[in-house]
Design a protein around this motif. Structure first.
Motif, PDB file in Angstrom:
ATOM      1  N   THR A 201       0.910  -1.223  -0.079  1.00  0.00           N
ATOM      2  CA  THR A 201      -0.059  -0.146  -0.141  1.00  0.00           C
ATOM      3  C   THR A 201       0.936   1.415   0.009  1.00  0.00           C
ATOM      4  O   THR A 201       0.625   2.394  -0.794  1.00  0.00           O
ATOM      5  CB  THR A 201      -0.928  -0.134   1.095  1.00  0.00           C
ATOM      6  OG1 THR A 201      -1.579  -1.112   1.243  1.00  0.00           O
ATOM      7  CG2 THR A 201      -1.812   1.235   1.322  1.00  0.00           C
ATOM      8  N   TRP A 204       2.054   1.929  -3.503  1.00  0.00           N
ATOM      9  CA  TRP A 204       1.044   2.152  -4.442  1.00  0.00           C
ATOM     10  C   TRP A 204       0.898   4.027  -4.052  1.00  0.00           C
ATOM     11  O   TRP A 204       0.983   4.663  -4.983  1.00  0.00           O
ATOM     12  CB  TRP A 204      -0.073   1.633  -4.261  1.00  0.00           C
ATOM     13  CG  TRP A 204      -1.219   2.194  -4.961  1.00  0.00           C
ATOM     14  CD1 TRP A 204      -1.393   1.822  -6.550  1.00  0.00           C
ATOM     15  CD2 TRP A 204      -2.249   3.012  -4.692  1.00  0.00           C
ATOM     16  NE1 TRP A 204      -2.296   2.513  -6.645  1.00  0.00           N
ATOM     17  CE2 TRP A 204      -3.015   3.279  -5.897  1.00  0.00           C
ATOM     18  CE3 TRP A 204      -2.712   3.597  -3.445  1.00  0.00           C
ATOM     19  CZ2 TRP A 204      -4.118   4.046  -5.806  1.00  0.00           C
ATOM     20  CZ3 TRP A 204      -3.811   4.584  -3.537  1.00  0.00           C
ATOM     21  CH2 TRP A 204      -4.539   4.528  -4.564  1.00  0.00           C
ATOM     22  N   TRP A 207       3.723   5.810  -5.444  1.00  0.00           N
ATOM     23  CA  TRP A 207       3.629   6.082  -6.958  1.00  0.00           C
ATOM     24  C   TRP A 207       2.544   7.397  -7.384  1.00  0.00           C
ATOM     25  O   TRP A 207       2.838   7.785  -8.317  1.00  0.00           O
ATOM     26  CB  TRP A 207       3.171   4.778  -7.335  1.00  0.00           C
ATOM     27  CG  TRP A 207       3.066   4.620  -9.115  1.00  0.00           C
ATOM     28  CD1 TRP A 207       2.059   5.035  -9.738  1.00  0.00           C
ATOM     29  CD2 TRP A 207       4.276   4.840  -9.956  1.00  0.00           C
ATOM     30  NE1 TRP A 207       2.213   4.956 -11.081  1.00  0.00           N
ATOM     31  CE2 TRP A 207       3.795   4.829 -11.072  1.00  0.00           C
ATOM     32  CE3 TRP A 207       5.775   4.987  -9.842  1.00  0.00           C
ATOM     33  CZ2 TRP A 207       4.374   5.065 -12.385  1.00  0.00           C
ATOM     34  CZ3 TRP A 207       6.482   4.953 -10.742  1.00  0.00           C
ATOM     35  CH2 TRP A 207       5.911   4.949 -12.075  1.00  0.00           C
TER      36      TRP A 207
END
Length: 482
Positions: A201, A204, A207
């Motif tokens: 998580t 992500w 990103w």
């Protein structure tokens, strides 16, 4: 055709939009990554014990990952020059998550060489953390406005502390239940699975964040340039004495540090929840006392704090010999938190004061950290050798006292060697000429990760304002573990 004012307004609105989103995701990422640190390295020693680590192997568990982590941080700048900054951080985060997945699988698989496989995975875990760390600091430094850094990192600190403590305590409860059911392996598998989910998580969210400097780094960065900077730093006599003092103390601490968990879990037969509560006693004391030490060092100087805490740290292992009472051990841990918070804060400030003016603080900090990791590695291996040798010697003398004898041996020896380091180095450390400092040094803390050398560690940064209330660069970059 739009005029320049409209273009500037559009750019400001666009920057404000991505900045709000990035800072919001950064706070969310803090909570996600803290679930990883709270469920992974907080229990590394306990996990190694559950896998059946011997006294000698515990030295490798403590020393080898720290050594490789330090080496990774030294080569991080050169390695990341071949990627964009965000790309490099996200890739390392994903690889670290995969390492944590393999740790969970190892608990369920339980092969004959499980301990050595875990040590290899721990090396990778610490390596990826330290590859990320310098670039994460630079990223946050480039996007968080100076006027908001204090509030931003204070909020991040509160968030990560609550998440870390909550997951840490819940993890202890889960392990206690799984131990009661005779399925400790299942508890660790679930813990590391949860940690991996947190890191995935986190990757992500990283990103999704905006990096204004996401272009590729200079491809011509040479590692030899970093080595030359280290050589110049080492030629500074004051810095050299300071670094040898800190590294020597860390090495002497590493002799006994891995065996406190062994003593609590294997000799005193604490449950995992009791083990966690003892660690939390140190965390809370550190958090409370850091503000006191910060004010004290600002008023009287860092050397006084270093001297006092350096005289207190040597006696800490000796205190464990007097009683096995649970309440007494919590008090000892609280005293340990008091000592280590002052020592960590004063030595970090001392390093800032002794470095030559306008020199690269990161070079000095990285060199000191690398030297410390080397001494930790040597000390941890020496501690393992001492425990094994003392156990064999006790058997030869037909003194069957189990693990207590070898563990108490390293406790006493660590006390003596810590005292010797303080006696030898403290008179050689001069009070540096303190640079002009701001009116206020505001210390912001966050719980970092459970360190095998000093227990729960706290990361910190200073947010400063000068006498004219104008923002200036932070002397210490944000120390976030990621």
């Amino acid at each position: 055709m739009p005029d320049k004012d409209h273009i500037h307004q559009h750019c400001r609105r666009a920057r404000a939009s991505w900045l709000r989103g990035t800072l919001r995701r950064s706070q969310q990422e803090a909570a996600a990554s803290s679930t990883m640190t709270a469920t992974s390295d907080n229990f590394f020693n306990a996990y190694a014990i559950s896998l059946g680590a011997s006294l000698g192997q515990m030295g490798w568990v403590a020393g080898l990952p720290q050594l490789f982590g330090s080496v990774a941080q030294l080569i991080s700048v050169w390695l990341a020059s071949h990627f964009s900054r965000k790309q490099f951080i996200v890739i390392c985060a994903l690889l670290q998550a995969l390492v944590v997945v393999m740790m969970g699988a190892l608990a369920a698989w339980a092969p004959d060489n499980a301990v050595w496989l875990f040590i290899a995975l721990a090396v990778g875990y610490h390596g990826f953390i330290n590859l990320i760390q310098p670039h994460w600091r630079a990223w946050m430094g480039s996007i968080v406005p100076q006027r908001r850094r204090g509030a931003f990192f204070a909020a991040r600190t509160r968030l990560t502390m609550v998440a870390s403590l909550s997951v840490f305590v819940l993890g202890g409860g889960l392990l206690t239940l799984s131990q009661h059911w005779g399925m400790t392996w299942l508890g660790f598998t679930l813990l590391f699975s949860f940690a991996a989910m947190g890191r995935f998580t986190s990757a992500w969210l990283l990103w999704q964040m905006h990096d204004p400097d996401d272009s590729g780094k200079d491809k011509d960065i040479a590692f030899i340039v970093t080595l030359k900077n280290f050589k110049l730093a080492w030629q500074d006599s004051c810095f050299r004495k300071y670094s040898l003092f800190i590294a020597s103390m860390q090495g002497m601490v590493a002799i006994s540090a891995p065996y406190f968990a062994v003593y609590m879990l294997e000799v005193l037969h604490f449950s995992y929840l009791e083990f966690v509560i003892v660690s939390v006693a140190s965390i809370v004391t550190q958090f409370i006392s850091l503000s006191f030490w910060g004010r004290f060092s600002d008023k009287f100087g860092n050397r006084y704090v270093m001297v006092f805490t350096s005289c207190l740290i040597p006696i800490l292992p000796l205190l464990w010999l007097f009683s096995a009472d649970y309440g007494y051990i919590i008090l000892v841990q609280a005293l340990s938190g008091l000592a280590w918070s002052g020592f960590t804060l004063s030595t970090a400030n001392y390093l800032y004061d002794i470095r030559p003016h306008q020199s690269d603080f990161a070079t000095y900090a990285a060199l000191q950290a690398a030297l410390g990791a080397g001494f930790v590695f040597i000390g941890a291996l020496a501690g393992g050798l001492i425990t094994v040798s003392s156990a064999e010697l006790l058997i030869w003398f037909k003194q069957d006292i189990g693990l207590t004898g070898p563990i108490f041996t390293v406790f006493v020896l660590s006390t003596l060697l810590r005292s010797l380091v303080s006696y030898w180095f403290l008179p050689k450390l001069d009070e540096p000429k303190v640079r002009p400092r701001p009116e206020l040094l505001k210390v912001i803390f966050r719980i970092g990760r459970f360190n095998a050398i000093t227990g729960m560690s706290l990361d910190w940064l200073t947010v400063v304002k000068d006498s004219n209330k104008k923002p200036r660069n932070d002397p210490h970059p944000p120390q976030d573990t990621q």
